[in-house]
Every structure is written in structure tokens, then in C-alpha cells.
Design a protein around this motif. Structure first.
Motif: not given
Lengths: 584, 343
Positions: B217-221, B117-128
Motif C-alpha cells: 500500500g505504501g509503495w502504491m500510494l 523477496l517480499a520487498l522486491l515483490v512489494a516494490f515492483s508491484l507497488g510501483v507498477l
């Protein structure tokens, strides 16, 4: 009509009179404690298998006694037992048997407690090679409530008594069939070398009872084991069900790091973890009382006696003088440790109970004295170089390595401070923190120069107090080929050849307490003089006891606090109803 | 047949199987090189806590544990392999006769749920957020979020967890730590009920929030960097010159292509979901596989450790294979390049 009413009334009276104890209401309070229990399926309800309630991964050596009780509770301050399941207990006249009469009572399912429960427990214990059977030849039920433990030729003594009195008695209702198989096997002359014996041991380990029958006032099922806490529920049929004041014992899962916030938040009211000094201070600042209870051991500085110059008595004595043990204790466990006073090889609190007065008077306390330490170093042929470091006649410094377990905050703290103090005194020691399992293994193999491990122990008998580390981590107590400290145990002392190993083993034998104290005094004086290891301090659990949630802990210094966890003050006071919810 | 053997997919799968065997063998021997063994740890416990002599403790432990520390390691390895080919992961050493597979089945779903769940949330938010940062680069959002992402990405997850517990939980009393610990509340009947699902989410909040903070942070950057790179491509300039609306440009042209490198990373991250985060699960008393692994390591429960390591290895290898295949599917140039002359 009147007659019918009379009969109905009579029945009602009889029914009320014979109402089962189950009608008793559970007390209201919840006791919030903590234990690092494991979760099912690792956690199961077999009392004889690893992972069961009796295991350290089950509910541990304190809480398990509230569920499946032993015969007795040992008072470390007076060296006497108080009965839990036992109504009377003691050696017979010629000391060939230990006789226990069980109190009249029932298990949680209402079946009576009987001598057969003890027989069943020991029959299974025999298959599992329990240490008790090193001292016993048989366990026999004399009548419904009397059981005799028959000693083998060398078994009679206080060591066997402690094992018997502290064994948790399992219910025959659950284990009778397995015990019958064990009895049949023994009757057939089988031994632990036979395959049938191994098969039965495996069968015992595989057994998974659905219900945990309790003799104590609390029990639990696998459904009561939650991820964050488990619940021991009050049950009405124990001897102690009427006196305890809590309807639930709530045990929060986790070790120190997980339980710290829960103690601070008031979710846990009593904890037995070892908390670091800064956390202890945080508890005090939050208004939580700390109760100091010895853990039954302390940190000892170990020397490998093949390593020069630790094979020189004067150097070891100098080290004992050169370390301020009070300071060392603070760095070990903050408020939860005290510098060793008597340096006798037994816990300070046990000195007056275990040693004779003459020997106590002769003990050297090695009070912190760097001048005296320097004199001893000079006697041993050392001088100081330009940097203030001690060098021998060949100009060689005492440059050695000190191995300490990285994960044990108390032992690491003791080691860091001891190294700092000794280096300040003129040694050249390098501290190396390594995994604790590696530290223990290196000590066993003798692959160290200086190290740290526990001394004394959680057993009140003098022979067991002396055991660690002089026997435990020395060649006499290790497997073949392991040399450990390699301190020679046979040597000439005051013009007499002595075998220190034999002397320690003999300390607690027999039944004459005065003779035992004299023998223990002699061993204490030898250790005190030769200083084969330095008992730096005695560690206590600074147990947080939140008085806004619980009440009933005695004042500091109460004799009940002398015992470590297995005979903990809390056990007695919980069962007697003295510890109760605050405000009740 | 020859075509199958030489195919990209077949070779990838075989490589994966060899990797799993190698990891399994390596971990088997490695954990036996660790100091101490389960029997010795129990012996130490009996000596320290119960005042038994070494001999007494050794005698009792020998019967209690179905483990012989003196058995040659190679023999143990052969036994292990022969059990494994029968899909038997063995029995726990420290909870006698408890099957390792049963433990894994008990704890794995919790880790999959929370970390997944955390990966899904972090990935989706980070990408957007990363996409937005790149698109409006140099603006307030970009500056603020870049600093935030850099700082939060530099903090280890267990520090975030401890700060959450001690500051938000204990000092500020914003979070009822005790109530949120564990996987579910004792007494609530498990099932597809609103009450139970809400309870699961409540208990997963702290670990999920920690994982999200630690990884977003990693996904965002990465997304920002990938998007900036995509924005500079010729086809974007052409698309813009064709007068395509900005929204279509952002979603259909920039976003899709910028996400390509992240998909591989996502697939690999999915493999690490199984390993969970042992420290986070331990701190929050979350009943996942990671916490069980920590306990097993502490007790040197070899069979349990081996079982968990094997499951982690399989999941990482499988997700790597999926990443390979997925990338080949998303970007046909990769597949054709890898199978040049073979397909």
C-alpha cells in the motif's frame, strides 16, 4: 551334508535367540506435542550446559525425561516414588546414605546402564555446583548397579532424596573423560575458588557431543531439530522401548500464540502452554478435551509491609475476605484456575498430605464475606467516607499502586480483578502493568506497595511449598540490601517469640512424617492468621488433549493429575503405553 | 589526501562509522538498563520450576553462565570493544559457549531471503500499480486501488498474519498452517535442487505474503503521488506536444523520474531487511534473525542481542550511505550541491 545343515540350522537358531533388541520394530504412532525449543547452534546435545537437552531452551523438564531418565517419578497424591531407572531406592538404616539400585538395562548404543553413570553425572555436577552437593559428601558405586549417595552432616532428608531421585543420569560413555578430570581435581583438594575448577567448568560447558545417548525410549540428533517441529525418535534399547506406543514424539516449536492454531487444527494433540480463557473455550467448542493439571503455583497478592496500612493484620485479613477468589480465579485463567480454599500456604491438593488434621480443622478459609471484611476494617480504625471509600482517623484513603507483570496474562488477570474487587470494597488502588522483569525486580527491592507473584511451588515438600513468597520475596531469602515484602520473620506470637524463617526451614527436616505434618500445620496456622500475602488462587494448565488423536487420559479428578509438569501424569502413562494413538 | 578527506563519499562513510559506533554503544548500555539480567532470569526459573532456594539457584547459575552480573558495566564495555576489534561478537550467555557470529550466520540468510523477496515483490508491484493509478487517475482502477492501499497500509503486519492464520488457516481451512510453518520441511536435503527450492518458497509463502500485503500500500500510494507530480512537469507537456507515443512517455519520461524518490526509500528499506519482522517470524515459526532476537531479549542474552543489533545497525547505516550515493548518482544536482566547491 546332513551334519552341515544341522550346524547351519543350529547357528540360525542361536542367531535368532540372541537377536539384539534393535530387531524390535518401532511403534507406528506419532505423538504430537509442543515445546518452545531453541534451534541449533543455540541448541546442542551437552546435558550439562545451558542450551542443551536438559535446559528449558532444550526440550524442557517434561520431554527430557523421555530421553535421559531420572531414577524416579514422584506421586504427589501419595508422597511416594515410583522407579524409572531405579529398581530399589531408599535411606540406609542409620540415614547416612541413600542407596539406589539401577534396573538392568542399556543405553541407546547398547552399553549397559551402570552405577558408574550416576557417579560420572555427580562428578560433573559437583564442578557445576549442583544443589545436590549441599547435602552430599560423596557418590560411590558399590557394584555395577548399586550406587550410594553419602550425606554430609546435615544433608540427610527428603529434600536431598528428591534431588537424587529427580536428577537425570548422564551416560558415562559420553562424559567419562570430563568426570575423570573432575574427580582428579577434587582428589587434589581443589575448590570452586581455584582457577583449575573454573577452567574445567568452562571445558564442560564447551563440550559438544555428536550423539545424544538415551536411557529413555526416545532420542534425537541435531538434524531432527526442524524450524517448526523437532522429532524425538523411538530407540529400541531402553527399558521402556517395549511399552511405549509411539514411534515418534513430534514437538512443535513455539509459545501460546504459535501453537493455538496448531491445537485447533489437530496438528498438536497435547499441549502444556497456559492458554487464555477465550482460547480454552475455542478448544472446547472444537471438541477438544481440557485436562486440568495444577502448575504447582498460584497468583498471590503481595503487600509491602512497610506500607501503611498493610502492616496492620486486620486490614490484610479484611482484604482476604473482600476478594471473591472463585471469581478472581476465573479472571486469572478461565477453566484453568481455582480459588484457594484453605489459605494455608501450601497447595490445596497438598493440604491433607502435608498438614496434620488438627491444624487443617483450625484453618480459616476466609470465605468471601464483605460484611466480615468491613468489621475488620472498622476494628483497624477505618470508616467509610461519602464515596464509600475507607479512610483512617486522619481521613486518609488507602490510595496505593499495584504493580503487575504486563506479559503474564494470568497474573495480570488476577491483579485486574483483585483491584476491581478491592476498589469496589472501598480501597483506592491504581493498577500499573509493567514488564515482568521490572515487576520481579521491584518486588525484590521492596519498591512496590501491592503486587502479584506466585505462591507455593513445584516441589512437594512442605518447606518448599511455604518458600514462596514469604521467604523468596522477603528479606530472608533475598540478596543483601533487598528487602522485598519486608514482613518481619521474628516476632511474638501467642506469647511466644518465634522465628518464622527457621520454622519453615525446619518443617521438612527429619524422617518422622507425623512430626513434619505437625510442624507444617503450625506454620500454616501462623500464615493463615497473619495473612502476610493473600494466596488468591491455584493455577492449573488446562491442557488440551485431543481424543480424536490420542487416548488414555484418565477421567477428570484422577489422583495422577495432582502433580505439576516435572512429575506429570503424561510421563507415567506414556512410558507404560497407556496413552496411545486413538483407535489403536 | 586533502581532496579525499573533503570528498562527499569519504565524509559519508566516516559519518556512517561514527553512527555505527554510537548505536552500538547506546544499545550496549541500554540493554543493561533493562530490568532483569540473564543470570537472574535463570535463577527465577530454577526457583519457580525446580523449587531450588535462591542461594542454590544463584550458586548453580554462577557456574552455568559465563557471566558475572556484578562486573562493572564499563569494564564489560571495554571487554566488548576489545573483542569487537578482533571481529569477535562474543559467546551466547544462555547457550553456553555458542558463538554469537555462528547464530547470526545461521539465521540471517532466512530473513534476507523472506524479507528481501517480499520487498522486491512489494516494490515492483507497488510501483507498477501506483504508476497505473496515477496515469488513469479518477478511473475505477485508481479509486479501487487507492481504497485498498489505504486500508491495507493501515493494518499492522502482525494483524494480517493473525488473520491469515486464524481465518484462512483454522476457520476456512484454506491454508495448511502446520505444513507451511518453519523455513523448510524436515527431511528434505538442503541443496540447489528443485525440490528444496520449491519447499523454501512454500514455507516462505506466509511471511512473504504478509510482508507484501503490509507494505505494498505504501509503495502504491507513494508512486501514485510521485507520478502525479511528474505528470505535471513542463517536460512531460513538451514531450506530449512533440507527439511521443503514450507508452514511451509513460516508461521513459514519467516512470523513470517518478521513481527517483522511491529509490531512496527502497535503499533505506533494504537496510531494515536484516532486522526482519520479529513478530511475523515468531508467529510463522520462521527461523530468521528477528525470531532469534525475540528469544534473546526474553532471556536477556546480552551478547546475542548486541550482535544482532550491531548487524542491524550496520545494514541500516550502509543502506543509508548507499541511498545517499545512489541518489547523487541518479540525480547529479544533489551530488554537485553537496560538494559545492569541493570537487
Amino acid at each position: 551334508m546332513k551334519r552341515i545343515l544341522l550346524i547351519v540350522a543350529l547357528f540360525a537358531l542361536v542367531a535368532v535367540g540372541f537377536a539384539p533388541a534393535a530387531a524390535q520394530d518401532a511403534p507406528d504412532g506419532i505423538f504430537p506435542g509442543t515445546w518452545p525449543y531453541s534451534l541449533p547452534p543455540t541448541h546442542h546435545l551437552n546435558l550439562f550446559a545451558a542450551g542443551g537437552p536438559h535446559d528449558s531452551t532444550g526440550i524442557g523438564n517434561f520431554y527430557r525425561q523421555l530421553v535421559v531418565m531420572p531414577f524416579g517419578f514422584y506421586r504427589w497424591d501419595s508422597a511416594t516414588y515410583e522407579g524409572l531407572l531405579a529398581e530399589s531406592w531408599g535411606f540406609n538404616e542409620d540415614n547416612t546414605k541413600y542407596v539406589v539400585t539401577i534396573k538392568e538395562g542399556t543405553w541407546s548404543d547398547g552399553t549397559p546402564l551402570t552405577a558408574n553413570d550416576a557417579v560420572v553425572t555427580y562428578a560433573i555436577g559437583r564442578i557445576l555446583n549442583w544443589a545436590d552437593w549441599n547435602y552430599l559428601s560423596d557418590v560411590v558405586a558399590v557394584d555395577d548397579r548399586t550406587v550410594e549417595f553419602i550425606f554430609n552432616e546435615t544433608g540427610a532428608g527428603y529434600t536431598a532424596e528428591r534431588l537424587i531421585m529427580k536428577t537425570r543420569i548422564a551416560p558415562a560413555a559420553t562424559y567419562q573423560a570430563l568426570a575423570d578430570e573432575a574427580t582428579a581435581l577434587i582428589a587434589a583438594g581443589k575448590t570452586s575458588d581455584d582457577q583449575e575448577w573454573t577452567d574445567l567448568a568452562t571445558k564442560i560447558a564447551e563440550f559438544r557431543p555428536d550423539v545424544l545417548l538415551a536411557s529413555g525410549p526416545y532420542t534425537y540428533s541435531l538434524e531432527d531439530i526442524g524450524d517448526s517441529y523437532m522429532t524425538l525418535h523411538w530407540q529400541p534399547n531402553s527399558i521402556y522401548s517395549g511399552s511405549v506406543q509411539f514411534g515418534e514424539i513430534r514437538l512443535w516449536q513455539g509459545e501460546t500464540e504459535s501453537t493455538t492454531p496448531l491445537v485447533l487444527n489437530g496438528d498438536i494433540a497435547w499441549a502444556t502452554n497456559v492458554y487464555p480463557p477465550a482460547t480454552q473455550q475455542a478448544f472446547v467448542d472444537a471438541g477438544i478435551r481440557l485436562v486440568n493439571v495444577p502448575l504447582g503455583y498460584g497468583a498471590a497478592l503481595l503487600m509491602q509491609h512497610d506500607t501503611y496500612p498493610f502492616n496492620i493484620k486486620e486490614v490484610r485479613q479484611a482484604m482476604a475476605y473482600a476478594i471473591d477468589r472463585d471469581e478472581n480465579a476465573f479472571f486469572t485463567n478461565g477453566f484453568g484456575a481455582t480459588g484457594t480454599e484453605y489459605m494455608a500456604g501450601v497447595l490445596d491438593t497438598m493440604v491433607s498430605t502435608l498438614l496434620d488434621a488438627d491444624s487443617i480443622a483450625k484453618l480459616n478459609h476466609y470465605d468471601f464475606d464483605v460484611d466480615r471484611a468491613a468489621e475488620l476494617m472498622e476494628t483497624a480504625g477505618f470508616t467509610r467516607d461519602a464515596d464509600g471509600k475507607w479512610v483512617d482517623a486522619e481521613g486518609k484513603r488507602i490510595s496505593v499502586e499495584y504493580k503487575a507483570p504486563a506479559e503474564f496474562a494470568d497474573f495480570l488477570g488476577a491483579s485486574t480483578n483483585a483491584v476491581e474487587q478491592l476498589n469496589e470494597f472501598g480501597f483506592d488502588i491504581t493498577l500499573r502493568a509493567i514488564p515482568w522483569q521490572q515487576t520481579a525486580e521491584d518486588i525484590r527491592q521492596g519498591n512496590f506497595q501491592l503486587s502479584v507473584w506466585s505462591w507455593a511451588g513445584g516441589n512437594p515438600l512442605a518447606s518448599r511449598q511455604f518458600f514462596g513468597p514469604i521467604q523468596r520475596f522477603n528479606y530472608v531469602g533475598l540478596s543483601d540490601g533487598q528487602k522485598g515484602m519486608n514482613f518481619p520473620m521474628e516476632f511474638e506470637y501467642n506469647g511466644e517469640m518465634i522465628n518464622l524463617d527457621a520454622l519453615i526451614n525446619d518443617v521438612s527436616s527429619g524422617f518422622d512424617r507425623d512430626a513434619q505434618a505437625q510442624r507444617a500445620g503450625r506454620v500454616a496456622l501462623i500464615l493463615n492468621d497473619l495473612m502476610p500475602f493473600i494466596p488468591l488462587n491455584i493455577i492449573s494448565a488446562a491442557q488440551p488433549f485431543n481424543e480424536s488423536i490420542l487416548t488414555g487420559a484418565p477421567a477428570d479428578g484422577d489422583p495422577l493429575y495432582a502433580a505439576p509438569l516435572d512429575d506429570a501424569w503424561m510421563l507415567k502413562l506414556l512410558l507404560e503405553g497407556v496413552v496411545r494413538p486413538a483407535g489403536s | 589526501m586533502r581532496k579525499l578527506i573533503r570528498s562527499y563519499t569519504f565524509r559519508t562513510v566516516v559519518q556512517g562509522l561514527i553512527t555505527i559506533w554510537a548505536v552500538m554503544t547506546f544499545t550496549f548500555f541500554l540493554i543493561r538498563l533493562m530490568p532483569g539480567n540473564p543470570a537472574q532470569i535463570k535463577i527465577d526459573e530454577y526457583v519457580d520450576r525446580y523449587g531450588m532456594s535462591e542461594d542454590q539457584a544463584r550458586q548453580q547459575v554462577a557456574t552455568l553462565f559465563n557471566y558475572d552480573p556484578d562486573q562493572p558495566v564499563f569494564e564489560q564495555y571495554v571487554d566488548y570493544l576489545s573483542d569487537l576489534v578482533r571481529f569477535d561478537l562474543g559467546r551466547s550467555l544462555t547457550s553456553t559457549e555458542t558463538p554469537v557470529a555462528e547464530q547470526i550466520l545461521r539465521f540471517l540468510p532466512w530473513t534476507l531471503f523472506s524479507v528481501g523477496l517480499a520487498l522486491l515483490v512489494a516494490f515492483s508491484l507497488g510501483v507498477l500499480v501506483g504508476l497505473a493509478m496515477a496515469y488513469w487517475r479518477g478511473g475505477l482502477l485508481d479509486n479501487v486501488m487507492t481504497v485498498f492501499a489505504s486500508v491495507i497500509y493501515a493494518i499492522p503486519d502482525y494483524i494480517i498474519a493473525l488473520l491469515l492464520i486464524m481465518v484462512a488457516g483454522v476457520q476456512l481451512k484454506l491454508i495448511p498452517v502446520g505444513e507451511l510453518y518453519g523455513g523448510s520441511t524436515q527431511g528434505i536435503e538442503p541443496g540447489f535442487t528443485v525440490e528444496y527450492i520449491l519447499d523454501l518458497l512454500k514455507h516462505a509463502f506466509l511471511p512473504v505474503f504478509t510482508y507484501v500485503l503490509a507494505t505494498i500500500g505504501g509503495w502504491m500510494l507513494t508512486m501514485k503521488s510521485s507520478t502525479i507530480s511528474t505528470l505535471g512537469e513542463d517536460y512531460i507537456t513538451v514531450a506530449r506536444a512533440r507527439g511521443l507515443p503514450e507508452r514511451r512517455l509513460l516508461t521513459a519520461y514519467v516512470g523513470r523520474n517518478a521513481m527517483l524518490p522511491l529509490m531512496t526509500r527502497l535503499a533505506i528499506s533494504i537496510g531494515f531487511v536484516v532486522g526482519g519482522s520479529a513478530i511475523i517470524e515468531t508467529l510463522f515459526l520462521y527461523p530468521g534473525l528477528g525470531r532469534n532476537l525475540v528469544l534473546a531479549i526474553g532471556l536477556r542474552d546480552y551478547t546475542t542481542m548486541q550482535g544482532i543489533f550491531l548487524v542491524i545497525a550496520i545494514s541500516v547505516v550502509v543502506s543509508n550511505i548507499l541511498a545517499d550515493l545512489l541518489y547523487g548518482w541518479l540525480d547529479p544536482r544533489v551530488r554537485l550541491g553537496g560538494d559545492k566547491g569541493t570537487e
